[in-house]
Structure formats: C-alpha cells, structure tokens
Enzyme design. Structure first.
Site, short mmCIF file in Angstrom:
data_model
loop_
_atom_site.label_atom_id
_atom_site.label_comp_id
_atom_site.label_asym_id
_atom_site.label_seq_id
_atom_site.Cartn_x
_atom_site.Cartn_y
_atom_site.Cartn_z
N HIS A 67 -20.35 31.16 49.58
CA HIS A 67 -20.40 30.59 50.67
C HIS A 67 -21.76 30.68 51.44
O HIS A 67 -22.59 31.58 51.12
CB HIS A 67 -19.19 31.14 51.59
N ASP A 115 -18.02 39.74 49.53
CA ASP A 115 -17.68 38.85 50.61
C ASP A 115 -15.94 38.64 50.25
O ASP A 115 -15.75 37.99 49.09
CB ASP A 115 -18.34 37.50 50.31
N GLN A 129 -11.80 35.37 51.00
CA GLN A 129 -10.81 34.83 50.15
C GLN A 129 -9.83 35.98 49.60
O GLN A 129 -8.66 35.93 49.39
CB GLN A 129 -11.19 33.74 49.42
N LYS A 145 -8.04 34.22 58.50
CA LYS A 145 -7.68 33.87 57.15
C LYS A 145 -6.45 34.61 56.72
O LYS A 145 -5.92 34.35 55.79
CB LYS A 145 -8.80 33.96 56.06
N CYS A 203 -19.03 24.47 52.83
CA CYS A 203 -20.30 25.56 53.01
C CYS A 203 -20.68 26.16 51.85
O CYS A 203 -20.87 27.18 51.44
CB CYS A 203 -19.63 26.56 54.01
#
Ligand code: PLP
Length: 408
Positions: free
Chosen positions: A122, A199, A202, A225, A366
C-alpha cells in the site's frame, strides 16, 4: 444462527441504499462499527471526557485508566511482551510515518543504505520510505511478486546486502488478499541483520496475530479496520528498539523535563504520544478486540470458508474475469477479491453494483506500483468481513453478472 446474532450488533447492516438492503463489501477500506464500540465511544465522550495523564481529579484519573488499560488489552491481543511496546497513533499511516521519522532521527540510516519494500505494498508502506530515502540518500529495492501475487521470497537472498537496514512488508495485501510468509521473511532478514516492519492493516483483521511468534520488529495497524473508532491505531515496536528512538513530535506529555538549556523525554511509549490523544476513540479498541474474538467463532469461520470456495469458483470460472491474487493454496488468501472484467471499466461496474445496494471499491486501491505490475489502471475489489454471509456473496455474483451483461 450465530451469524445473525453477530450481525444484529452492526446496525449499518440493516440500512438500505437505493431501496435495496446494503451489502457492504468494502471492508478492507473500513469495517462497520458494532454497537459495543459506539457505546464505548459515547461513554468516553459523555461520562469520562477529560484530558489524559495530566490532572489529579477523578474524571481525569478514570479516563487515563481506561486509556492505559486499552494499551494492556491491545498488548495481550497481539501477544506483545510489554504494554509499553504499544504506541497509540491515528492509524497505520501515522504508525509507519512515525517509525520512518524516528528511525531517521535516530541516525539509523546512512547515505547508501537500502530498504526493501514489497511490490504489493500500500502507498502507506512505500511513500514514507521514499521521503526518508530522498532526505538520507537511501536506495529502495523492490521485492517482486509472481503472477499469482505471491511474494518471491527466494529473491531476498539476492536483494539483501550488508547495507539493507529495513524490510517493509504487509502481513496481508489489501489488493491481493494474500497472506505473506512473515516468519520466513523475518528469519531471512534477521540473519542479515535487517529489521522488519510489518504493515498489519489487513493482517490484524483476518489473522490470529502473535507478534512474538511472527518475530517482526515493528507491526502497524488501524483501529477502524477492526471495528474500532476511526482515528485510532497502533505501532508495536520491540521495547529495546523503541527505547533507542528519539521522539516523533514535540509537545505536551511526551517530556520528562523542559528547560531552555536542555529538554529530556518521557520513557516509551509516552515519548511518541505528544499532545492530547484520541480520548474517546482509543478505548473503543477494547470492545473492538472483543468483537474480533467473537467473529473468530467456528461457525462464522465456516461461513467464511464457504464464501471463499464460492467466490473463487465463481470468479475463476468466468473467462471474462481476471482475478489478481490467486494462490494455489486457498488457505493463503483471505476473502478479498480484486479483479478486472475484459472490455468493462471497473468504475462503471462499481456504479451499477452500487445501485443494486452493493458497496465495493474500484480504482488503484492505493497500490499504483502493483497496478503497473499487472498492467491495469485499476481493479474492482470485493472484500468480505466475518459478518458477511454466503447469501450476500451469492447476491454479489448474481448482480455482477447482470452488471457485466448491461455493460458489454
Ligand atoms: N496498509 C494497508 C495494507 C491498508 O490496507 C491500508 C488501508 O487501506 C493502509 C495501510 C492505510 O491505513 P490507514 O488509512 O488506516 O492509515
């Protein structure tokens, strides 16, 4: 059915758009909020509103207690060793920018050093490193993905050099939905003396995250999220590493003492949390974590597996559809589907699906370098949360087929 009970806690699932029941399949962008999260936000705003860590009055002490017990709850949820390893931020983007600034300020990077970034990242895990690289004269090297969207781990041995200081990689790609082999990558990088930032925007939603088992040095994620209030987020860092980093921003509550001659800084994590924090939002991470745990129920997991089997079959059996992120092992993929349809623009499809009550994402998501890798200007993405049902997946495919017919 458990799923019905769970769904009743998310009022937005009862909304309609254009007279149709909302089928919300844009969960990778942001999840819906359960009532428990909204109630916590309301309590923090209406009963406990007070600035944190400063005053001695009861309301301030109570608010601070709720904020700090949230830190302990997050630490336990992700398997951190110490609550101090949890830095509260406004989201993944701020977490990564914070880390980039602090590493730069600590003298960690010298001109000519290298950072590895996966091709599927991303922009939040690309651009902060480009900014540091521009200022410090660093080189960014790209870890490629294969045509299924899987990271080519075997290229690491060629990419890593004695100058590679950091490897930045998503736990799960927001475009491909593929679960990356974090432990393997961490082991290879650590053997080279390279730190690893994951990261987890998710990953925190779909994986049972245990940071100590993953072995990574830093892990970033967003509250919104995982059902918490927007504007909340976390940077996990190993305590010994955080302790060697200078502050990110200067201001109130991040100091130990301030004078014109010399200012000293608070211990971690306060050093990284200058100014008034997200008083009402951050404590919503506690009911959000509870929601994550409820959503990992076996019956719900079974519905997710059924959705995965149905979606994979429906999308791959249509010759007009190209699915991006299609590993041979289905266990490596979460229920997130980015694809394009021959001869049809993704945005036109998204607009028609919207009229049918279906919320999906269209565009570059993104991740422009990944779009270039696959030679497309954008994709259509349907991303499921554990509160979505197989019935919704079936309605999505039926509506998609109708929309394609209309546009062809
Ligand atoms: N990284 C990944 C993999 C994401 O999916 C996202 C959001 O979609 C981000 C980073 C940025 O998260 P935020 O906008 O909450 O900071």
């Amino acid at each position: 059915m458990k799923i019905d009970t769970v769904r009743s806690d998310f009022p937005q699932l009862r909304e309609t758009v254009y007279g149709k029941p909302l089928v919300y399949l844009d969960n990778a962008a942001t999840s819906l909020r359960p009532l428990s999260v909204v109630r916590e936000w309301e309590d923090m705003s209406l009963k406990y509103n007070s600035n944190l860590h400063r005053a001695v009055h009861k309301t301030a002490v109570d608010a601070t207690e709720r904020y700090e017990s949230t830190r302990a709850a997050v630490a336990a949820f992700v398997g951190a060793e110490f609550p101090e390893e949890i830095v509260f931020t406004s989201g993944t983007t701020q977490s990564i920018n914070l880390l980039a600034s602090c590493l730069e300020g600590s003298g960690f990077f010298s001109s000519g050093d290298e950072i590895l970034v996966a091709e599927s990242e991303h922009h939040s895990n690309i651009v902060p490193w480009q900014l540091v690289s521009m200022r410090k004269g660093l080189k960014i090297k790209v870890i490629p993905v294969n045509s299924h969207g899987e990271i080519l781990v075997e290229t690491l041995s060629e990419l890593l050099t004695p100058r590679t200081k950091l490897c930045c990689i998503a736990h799960i790609s927001n475009v491909l939905g593929i679960v990356n082999p974090i432990r393997e990558i961490v082991d290879i990088c650590h053997a080279n003396g390279t730190l690893v930032l994951v990261d987890g925007a998710q990953g925190i939603v779909h994986a049972d995250v245990n940071i100590r088992e993953a072995g990574c040095d830093f892990y970033a994620f967003s509250g919104h999220k995982i059902y918490a209030a927007p504007g909340t987020g976390v940077l996990y860092g190993k305590k010994a590493l955080l302790e060697n980093l200078p502050p990110y921003m200067g201001g109130g509550e991040m100091i130990e003492s301030v004078s014109w001659e010399k200012t000293t800084f608070a211990p971690v994590p306060g050093r990284f949390e200058a100014g008034t924090q997200n008083i009402s939002g951050t404590p919503t991470l506690v009911p959000a974590i509870q929601t994550c745990k409820i959503l990992r129920d076996r019956e719900i997991a079974k519905e997710q597996e059924d959705i995965k089997a149905f979606m994979a079959k429906s999308l791959t059996s249509n010759p007009d559809i190209t699915l991006y992120g299609n590993p041979e092992d289905p266990a490596k993929k979460i229920p997130l589907y980015s694809f394009s349809v021959a001869g049809v623009h993704h945005e036109d499809l998204a607009l028609i699906l919207d009229k049918m009550g279906i919320a999906v994402r269209s565009g570059q998501m993104c991740a422009e370098p990944l779009m270039n890798r696959f030679g497309v200007t954008g994709m259509l993405r349907a991303s499921f949360a554990p509160y979505n049902t197989l019935k919704e997946a079936e309605y999505f495919i039926e509506s998609l087929n109708k929309a394609i017919k209309m546009l062809k």
